[in-house]
Design a protein around this motif. Structure first.
Motif, PDB file in Angstrom:
ATOM      1  N   THR A   1      -3.622  52.033  85.145  1.00 41.90           N
ATOM      2  CA  THR A   1      -3.139  52.772  83.989  1.00 41.90           C
ATOM      3  C   THR A   1      -4.135  53.879  83.665  1.00 41.90           C
ATOM      4  N   PHE A   2      -3.619  55.064  83.386  1.00 43.25           N
ATOM      5  CA  PHE A   2      -4.476  56.208  83.096  1.00 43.25           C
ATOM      6  C   PHE A   2      -4.451  56.597  81.625  1.00 43.25           C
ATOM      7  N   GLY A   3      -3.579  55.956  80.855  1.00 43.94           N
ATOM      8  CA  GLY A   3      -3.523  56.280  79.441  1.00 43.94           C
ATOM      9  C   GLY A   3      -2.516  55.423  78.717  1.00 43.94           C
ATOM     10  N   SER A   4      -2.753  55.200  77.440  1.00 45.32           N
ATOM     11  CA  SER A   4      -1.796  54.456  76.623  1.00 45.32           C
ATOM     12  C   SER A   4      -2.069  54.742  75.157  1.00 45.32           C
ATOM     13  N   GLU A   5      -1.069  54.473  74.337  1.00 47.96           N
ATOM     14  CA  GLU A   5      -1.177  54.673  72.896  1.00 47.96           C
ATOM     15  C   GLU A   5      -0.329  53.633  72.188  1.00 47.96           C
ATOM     16  N   VAL A   6      -0.806  53.173  71.041  1.00 51.49           N
ATOM     17  CA  VAL A   6      -0.057  52.216  70.239  1.00 51.49           C
ATOM     18  C   VAL A   6      -0.162  52.609  68.775  1.00 51.49           C
ATOM     19  N   THR A   7       0.967  52.498  68.063  1.00 52.59           N
ATOM     20  CA  THR A   7       1.025  52.817  66.638  1.00 52.59           C
ATOM     21  C   THR A   7       1.738  51.688  65.904  1.00 52.59           C
ATOM     22  N   ILE A   8       1.125  51.201  64.825  1.00 59.36           N
ATOM     23  CA  ILE A   8       1.697  50.120  64.020  1.00 59.36           C
ATOM     24  C   ILE A   8       2.194  50.698  62.702  1.00 59.36           C
ATOM     25  N   ASP A   9       3.424  50.358  62.340  1.00 63.08           N
ATOM     26  CA  ASP A   9       3.986  50.754  61.046  1.00 63.08           C
ATOM     27  C   ASP A   9       4.367  49.486  60.300  1.00 63.08           C
ATOM     28  N   PRO A  10       3.456  48.948  59.499  1.00 72.64           N
ATOM     29  CA  PRO A  10       3.745  47.673  58.826  1.00 72.64           C
ATOM     30  C   PRO A  10       4.905  47.756  57.847  1.00 72.64           C
ATOM     31  N   ALA A  11       5.165  48.942  57.289  1.00 77.66           N
ATOM     32  CA  ALA A  11       6.250  49.070  56.309  1.00 77.66           C
ATOM     33  C   ALA A  11       7.601  48.771  56.930  1.00 77.66           C
ATOM     34  N   THR A  12       7.774  49.168  58.185  1.00 75.39           N
ATOM     35  CA  THR A  12       9.060  48.932  58.869  1.00 75.39           C
ATOM     36  C   THR A  12       8.963  47.805  59.900  1.00 75.39           C
ATOM     37  N   ARG A  13       7.798  47.137  59.944  1.00 76.21           N
ATOM     38  CA  ARG A  13       7.545  46.067  60.910  1.00 76.21           C
ATOM     39  C   ARG A  13       7.829  46.538  62.336  1.00 76.21           C
ATOM     40  N   THR A  14       7.336  47.762  62.639  1.00 79.26           N
ATOM     41  CA  THR A  14       7.576  48.391  63.935  1.00 79.26           C
ATOM     42  C   THR A  14       6.260  48.714  64.623  1.00 79.26           C
TER      43      THR A  14
ATOM     44  N   TYR B   1       7.807  54.148  77.624  1.00 78.54           N
ATOM     45  CA  TYR B   1       7.694  54.109  76.163  1.00 78.54           C
ATOM     46  C   TYR B   1       8.345  52.831  75.631  1.00 78.54           C
ATOM     47  N   PHE B   2       7.867  52.372  74.469  1.00 78.24           N
ATOM     48  CA  PHE B   2       8.481  51.206  73.836  1.00 78.24           C
ATOM     49  C   PHE B   2       8.508  51.387  72.331  1.00 78.24           C
ATOM     50  N   SER B   3       9.427  50.659  71.720  1.00 82.09           N
ATOM     51  CA  SER B   3       9.504  50.581  70.265  1.00 82.09           C
ATOM     52  C   SER B   3      10.010  49.192  69.912  1.00 82.09           C
ATOM     53  N   THR B   4       9.182  48.427  69.180  1.00 78.46           N
ATOM     54  CA  THR B   4       9.487  47.033  68.870  1.00 78.46           C
ATOM     55  C   THR B   4       9.578  46.824  67.369  1.00 78.46           C
ATOM     56  N   THR B   5      10.633  46.148  66.949  1.00 82.37           N
ATOM     57  CA  THR B   5      10.724  45.702  65.560  1.00 82.37           C
ATOM     58  C   THR B   5      10.622  44.184  65.519  1.00 82.37           C
ATOM     59  N   TYR B   6      10.056  43.672  64.421  1.00 82.30           N
ATOM     60  CA  TYR B   6       9.858  42.236  64.231  1.00 82.30           C
ATOM     61  C   TYR B   6      10.595  41.801  62.975  1.00 82.30           C
ATOM     62  N   ASP B   7      11.047  40.561  62.972  1.00 76.94           N
ATOM     63  CA  ASP B   7      11.821  40.088  61.829  1.00 76.94           C
ATOM     64  C   ASP B   7      10.945  39.421  60.762  1.00 76.94           C
ATOM     65  N   HIS B   8       9.613  39.454  60.935  1.00 77.43           N
ATOM     66  CA  HIS B   8       8.667  38.926  59.956  1.00 77.43           C
ATOM     67  C   HIS B   8       7.644  39.999  59.607  1.00 77.43           C
ATOM     68  N   ASP B   9       7.209  39.971  58.355  1.00 75.20           N
ATOM     69  CA  ASP B   9       6.143  40.879  57.934  1.00 75.20           C
ATOM     70  C   ASP B   9       4.843  40.532  58.644  1.00 75.20           C
ATOM     71  N   PHE B  10       3.974  41.538  58.761  1.00 78.00           N
ATOM     72  CA  PHE B  10       2.660  41.324  59.347  1.00 78.00           C
ATOM     73  C   PHE B  10       1.703  40.844  58.261  1.00 78.00           C
ATOM     74  N   GLU B  11       1.114  39.691  58.458  1.00 80.45           N
ATOM     75  CA  GLU B  11       0.077  39.235  57.533  1.00 80.45           C
ATOM     76  C   GLU B  11      -1.178  40.076  57.690  1.00 80.45           C
TER      77      GLU B  11
ATOM     78  N   GLY C   1       2.924  29.232  61.388  1.00 86.60           N
ATOM     79  CA  GLY C   1       4.124  28.523  61.823  1.00 86.60           C
ATOM     80  C   GLY C   1       5.368  29.384  61.908  1.00 86.60           C
ATOM     81  N   ALA C   2       5.205  30.706  61.963  1.00 89.58           N
ATOM     82  CA  ALA C   2       6.363  31.612  61.997  1.00 89.58           C
ATOM     83  C   ALA C   2       7.149  31.463  63.298  1.00 89.58           C
ATOM     84  N   LYS C   3       8.435  31.737  63.192  1.00 86.70           N
ATOM     85  CA  LYS C   3       9.306  31.835  64.361  1.00 86.70           C
ATOM     86  C   LYS C   3       9.756  33.290  64.432  1.00 86.70           C
ATOM     87  N   VAL C   4       9.062  34.071  65.260  1.00 87.63           N
ATOM     88  CA  VAL C   4       9.170  35.523  65.242  1.00 87.63           C
ATOM     89  C   VAL C   4      10.120  36.009  66.326  1.00 87.63           C
TER      90      VAL C   4
END
Length: 965
Positions: A206-219, A239-249, A290-293
């Motif tokens: 891998t020659f490069g990567s980037e990650v961005t967290i948006d806790p407001a949208t759980r993305t 490229y990827f874009s992931t949403t989660y069904d639980h808030d980030f602690e 104990g979350a089921k994410v």
């Protein structure tokens, strides 16, 4: 649903299988397992370390989630201590003890140990504690700290689904739509609940990567830039874009050794493709205890925005079980395209698992809005209602796919086959060549893929553009071809052994490529292209040695008869046969097997030689005289028996192969599956039909291994029904066949049947009979072009790359020849010869391999002479004159080296000062074209034709004309 434990049969039939190793037909029928339930994703996941046959005895398949031809394949990748060649391969290897994580894509069955592609954006569920809000150690330092122990007893898989309970107590489940992975992580009630996102953690550099967290949208979103499978220069960005069904602690990122709690962004990137930034960048997310994410990850090769669009369009608010249910429906539909009745549970398991593997590739590459990153790196939009496919073949040349895989897709998914052809045309438009990138294997077989699918009915693409591109790129000066040493091959019809890089097998592969182009041209009414490429498709004859009766490496001064045909490389750096031996590749002339058989000494001798090859079905390529049926060049060898008028022998080989080489254990595939190519071979062996002549849609018949088979394509109308009562009771041989009710003894069906569909009714027998054994019963052999001129020896001044005589880039000057009175299509002054009328860059002489030349009328009495020369020494051979009454006369003759003085009895027809070089310059020296010493003929008879020598000694002979005077 399959458990991956060593108990490989469903519980409902275990008791029956304990009572008998092979269930009776009644037992098998009673326990008939459905196509969907028969799929065992663990077949092919274990490397058999007891075999050493050149390529790994390892299917390199994987358990995971996908849909047919989907963009994503969320799946686990393993790691194990000990033998790194086995358990640290970069895929899923059954003996490994740890799971590295769950990545987004996988190539099924590739080679290139340790350099497998895919596995982008792996996620690792972590149930340990965080210290000060950060992971206990940076994955960049040692990501192995986060690898997860697991047991096969805790794995479950079925098409479209994979689940495992990990050693840390987390239960992980995976499913998918075409462009979106949906994962579910059920954390234990005690301990932290975190996901480690190894954004820069794919299999290859891998020659490069980037990650961005948006806790407001759980993305969480990002990208990576790296190199594809085999690390041979095919770079890409995903490229990827992931949403989660639980808030980030809590959350954080790392870059190298630095971990930052609360950080929502990390990036590390370079344009230097010599670096390796694997694991250097990533993030972690912590959820409530104990979350089921549930995570929904959209994937794209265009942008983060398109990854999100793919996710929202395909999955939206659907739950995990909804997506899993949809995937199951798609797989049931796909597996239902071939309905086989009967068979034991083990037989059905092998068959439907093989069919499952067949539909993993190629993969849709466009996003839901139709946009895709093309072969040129630019963003394009596919026409509505169609798909753009990549990964048609992981090796980059089509080498694995053209022999059987694409043909099965044409039979079962005709629209996919059609869009493959559209995608190939897009390749030629976007790059101007036929190579999608750096190729691992040799050949230029995308042309074969397109022409084959075309003959099977995939014609809704720009056929003229495809043919025009072939005609523009696969000709001299070879500046646009993807064929290594294309210039030498185009000019002389051979590649000298000194070129290395498996030169001899490349001549065979290129001959198949040219045959496919010729067949497409014929179907489109382009007679000129048909004649030209048909002639070049017979180039395999230039590397067939009549003295040994084998395909042999050839040098500038003759065949290398010291080469050991038992090996792929003689350890002196003279590798001549790619991943196979000369004995195995020696049958790889699928378009003209009857001529090959004749040159090998006839049916009886060739049959004995093929019998010797088949004594070992999968011997490999290390000092072997046996076969290598788990590798592509040998795929068609069992069906060669059809041309030998002994189809029952081929049937015996196939039954041995499916029983000896394939089973239902994790090591049940005998070699790399190569995106399903090996599995597809198994499917065709069971169906009893095989596409043995690439470039056409013809299917050679061996006899089905099930009593009844129905091939009913998705979104297609051409249904093929195969009835073979008695097979389950041991009647393996074809005793008779009816095609749509009409008896047929020929041991093949043509492409018209494939395009329209129909019914094959077989009469089966337990002993071999006479069906298919007559000389008129053999499948087609395409001899067109066999007698045509096959070498380009003259070039215009300054354009020496439009021909070559001596395999070292030198040619005769057309300008100098014309000045001496030798002009195309005109009589050679003072002789009975005519100078060839060939256009610039087209063949103007024969390198003899037994071509028949029809002489001009009036050839009675007198003598026979040949106009030509030799290169790299004089050349001698024996021609055969055939008179109109059928009698023959041997005519020994010789031609001197073009740089030598005439030999006794020989005449210098023209003497030139200098010659042309491929680099555009002219060389000095004296070079001649000779008339051979005349040989007296029977004055009472009329000559009908002259057959050039099957072979010549010393140098390479070039004949421009033959004349009776």
């Amino acid at each position: 649903m399959w458990s991956s434990g060593r108990q490989w049969l469903p519980a409902v039939v275990v008791a029956a299988c304990l009572t008998a190793l092979v269930p009776s037909p009644a037992q098998a029928a009673a326990a008939e397992i459905s196509a969907f339930d028969a799929v065992n994703q663990f077949i092919g996941t274990e490397m058999d370390t007891t075999q050493n046959k050149s390529n790994d005895a390892y299917g390199n398949t994987y358990p995971g989630a996908s849909v047919p031809f989907g963009m994503v394949q969320p799946s686990p990748t393993t790691w194990g201590d000990g033998n790194t060649n086995v358990s640290q391969k970069g895929g899923y290897e059954y003996t490994a003890s740890l799971i590295r994580g769950f990545g987004m894509t996988r190539y099924s069955g590739t080679g290139c140990t340790g350099r497998y592609g895919g596995y982008e954006f792996p996620t690792i569920p972590y149930a340990g504690e965080l210290t000060g809000g950060v992971l206990p150690s940076s994955p960049a330092t040692n990501v192995k700290d986060y690898y997860l122990p697991f047991s096969h007893d805790d794995e479950t898989s079925q098409p479209g689904y994979y689940g495992v309970k990990l050693g840390n107590g987390v239960e992980a489940e995976l499913t998918a739509s075409s462009r979106t992975a949906v994962s579910r992580y059920d954390f234990p009630k005690s301990g932290d609940s975190s996901l480690v996102l190894d954004v820069s953690g794919p299999n290859n550099r891998t020659f490069g990567s980037e990650v961005t967290i948006d806790p407001a949208t759980r993305t969480v979103s990002g990208w990576m830039y790296g190199v594809d499978v085999c690390d041979n220069g095919n770079y890409y960005k995903a490229y990827f874009s992931t949403t989660y069904d639980h808030d980030f602690e809590s959350y954080g990122t790392w870059t190298d050794d630095t971990m930052t709690a609360g950080s929502a962004h990390a990036v590390k990137s370079s344009q230097d493709v010599g670096v390796d930034y694997r694991h250097d960048t990533g993030a972690w997310l912590t959820f409530q205890q104990g979350a089921k994410v549930v995570a929904k990850t959209g994937f794209s090769y265009v942008s983060v925005e398109n990854a999100a669009l793919n996710r929202e369009t395909e999955v939206g608010k659907d739950g995990f079980n909804d997506v899993r249910g949809d995937a199951k429906k798609l797989w049931k539909q796909a597996l239902g395209t071939i309905d086989a009745d009967g068979g034991t549970t083990a037989q059905r398991t092998k068959f439907y698992t093989a069919l499952y593997h067949a539909f993993g590739n190629p993969n849709v590459r466009e996003d839901v809005d139709g946009r895709y990153t093309g072969f040129d790196g630019e963003v394009h939009t596919v026409e509505k209602g169609h798909h753009f496919y990549r990964n048609i073949n992981w090796a980059g040349s089509g080498w694995d796919a053209y022999r059987s895989q694409v043909q099965l897709i044409a039979l079962t998914f005709p629209q996919v086959a059609n869009d493959i052809n559209r995608s190939v045309v897009a390749l030629t438009e976007q790059k101007g060549t036929w190579a999608p990138g750096a190729a691992r294997m040799q050949g230029d077989n995308y042309q074969v893929i397109l022409a084959t699918l075309d003959d099977m009915g995939a014609t809704d693409y720009d056929r003229q553009a495809a043919l025009d591109s072939m005609k523009a790129t696969q000709v001299l000066p070879a500046t646009k071809t993807s064929r290594t040493d294309g210039y030498q091959y185009f000019a002389t019809g051979m590649i000298e052994n000194a070129k290395g890089d498996f030169a001899t097998s490349r001549v065979l592969e290129y001959s198949v490529d040219d045959f496919a182009i010729a067949q497409l041209a014929r179907r489109m009414g382009d007679d000129g292209a048909y004649a030209f490429f048909s002639a070049r498709s017979q180039s395999w004859m230039n590397v067939f040695d009549p003295e040994t009766g084998h395909v042999m490496p050839r040098s500038r001064s003759g065949f290398d008869r010291t080469f050991d045909l038992r090996v792929r490389d003689d350890q002196a750096g003279r590798g001549q046969f790619n991943q196979s031996t000369g004995y195995q590749y020696g049958w790889m002339v699928p378009h003209n097997l009857s001529t090959l058989i004749e040159k090998r000494g006839g049916v009886a001798k060739a049959t004995a030689e093929l019998d010797t090859l088949m004594q070992q079905l999968d011997a490999g390529a290390y000092t072997q005289t046996g076969n290598y049926l788990s590798n592509q060049p040998a795929f068609g060898t069992p069906w060669v028996y059809n041309w030998l008028q002994a189809p029952s022998k081929g049937t015996d080989v196939l039954y041995r192969a499916v029983e000896e080489m394939y089973d239902t254990t994790p090591s049940g595939l005998p070699g790399n599956d190569d995106q399903g190519a090996l599995s597809v071979w198994y499917v065709f062996a069971n169906v009893g039909l095989y596409p043995a002549i690439p470039g056409t849609g013809d299917l050679v018949v061996s006899g089905p291994m099930f009593d009844r088979i129905v091939v009913e394509p998705v979104d297609g109308e051409r249904v093929i029904r195969i009835n073979a009562p008695g097979v389950s009771k041991g009647a393996r041989y074809v005793a008779g066949m009816k095609v749509d009710g009409k008896a047929r003894s020929k041991s093949y069906v043509d492409s018209a049947f494939v395009r329209s569909g129909g019914t094959l009714d077989f009469t089966m027998a337990s002993t071999a009979g006479t069906w298919g054994t007559a000389a008129t019963d053999v499948p087609p052999s395409y001899t067109e072009g066999a007698d045509a001129r096959n070498s380009v020896g003259t070039t215009p001044d300054g354009q020496g790359n439009l021909g070559s005589l001596d395999l070292s880039d030198w040619s005769l000057s057309r300008d100098a020849l014309a000045a001496a009175g030798l002009t195309p299509g005109k009589a050679v002054p003072g002789t009975a010869f005519t100078w060839p009328s060939a256009e610039v860059g087209k063949p103007d002489n024969w390198i003899p391999h037994g071509q028949t030349v029809t002489v001009r009328p009036g050839g009675q009495g007198g003598s026979l002479s040949f106009l030509g020369l030799a290169t790299n020494g004089p050349a001698r051979g024996t021609a055969v004159v055939t008179y109109t009454d059928g009698s023959t006369q041997d005519v020994p003759f010789s031609l001197s080296d073009w740089a030598a003085s005439p030999a006794t009895g020989e005449t210098a027809v023209v003497t030139l000062a200098g010659r042309n070089n491929a680099d555009g310059t002219a060389g000095t020296g004296t070079f001649r074209v000779f008339a051979s010493a005349p040989v007296d003929l029977d004055a009472s008879k009329t000559v009908a034709s002259v057959t050039l020598p099957e072979g010549t000694d010393k140098g390479i002979m070039h004949v421009f004309d033959v004349a009776v005077s």
